[in-house]
Design an enzyme around this catalytic site. Sequence first.
Site, PDB file in Angstrom:
ATOM      1  CE  LYS A  45      -0.361   0.119   5.130  1.00  0.00           C
ATOM      2  NZ  LYS A  45      -1.196   0.033   6.179  1.00  0.00           N
ATOM      3  CE1 TYR A 100      13.675  31.431   4.420  1.00  0.00           C
ATOM      4  CE2 TYR A 100      13.994  29.056   4.062  1.00  0.00           C
ATOM      5  CZ  TYR A 100      13.822  30.373   3.515  1.00  0.00           C
ATOM      6  OH  TYR A 100      13.500  30.649   2.404  1.00  0.00           O
TER       7      TYR A 100
END
Length: 361
Positions: free
Chosen positions: A36, A257
């Site tokens: 999956k 950042y």
Amino acid sequence: MIPAAAHIELNITALRHNACRAREFAPEAKLMAVIKANAYGHGLVLVANSLAEFVDAYAVARIDEAVRLRAANVQRRILVLQGFSSLDELKLMQRYQLESVIYTEQQVDILEAANLPGTLTIWLKIETGMNRLGFRPERFVAVLQRLQQCSSVHAEISFMTHFANADDLQDNKTTQQLQLFNETTKNYSGAKSSANSAAIIAWPATRQDWVRPGLMLYGASPMLQQTAQHQGLVPVMSLYARIIAIKQLKKGATVGYGGTWQAAKNTLLAVVSIGYGDGYPRHAKQGTPVLINNQRMPLVGRVSMDMITVDITEHAGIKSGDQVLLWGDGLPVEEVAACADTIPYTLLCGITQRVQIVIKE
């Protein structure tokens, strides 16, 4: 062809080795490979085709995944773990010869009302403690009798459950769940399946008629505080990027950042072409290791969308263009996941579409 700035290398030999390793753990059981979520980020059809001679069936979460496999001419049995929720989906499952998990009364109602030209192979799921999908044991007999009398259901009904805490050897819930599952089904014929990857490895009594390996197929450990090496598994996915710049920083300079990291001394910094836009974890901590020239070096500063920065001060000979291993063969994905306060599943499944795939046989 030169690989893209960020790329994954998939080792098909390792994939097959891990399937064989699952066989070694459970030699008497049939193997249902859980593929999956795009085979945990490794490529749905690629993994299915690569394992065709090594497993007995596949399991996916949703019908569209199964239809993709059939469209790619995958012939093995396919179980849809979330089954169907409407008559149209039921008809689609029969059209593509799929098998369904049955876990709600509504699904039984749909089966009883359907007028199918054939029958559907089903797996009756019993809720033993996960408290998501499945019938409580007290409803088992009544639901089973309805299914046995339903003309749309194949005569051979299999039984399954799912463990909540199999990754924790100190927790006895797995034993309790298994006892409840076995007690509920003991008077009824039908194949039984309970073991996921963690149970296959750590709980021998769970290795029943079918086992359902997932994460272990891809060479990552499902066990708490262990790596693939502990279980004789080999990583299938290795995530790479490259150094695109090298910078000299003076003591006191900040990086990235927010300026969350400040150089404690004059520092040599490598800028690497990967970020959360590629699936590298946004919350990887300062010091998360990467591998350059087979040497460990620490991440510094925040992970950006397209770049990370690595402190290479203590390592000579590194140059722009050098390859960087973010996880895989030589750097366990389990370790990187722990540095980002997550689990290996999220990292493997999180690789984005812009990351190039390179196949290694």
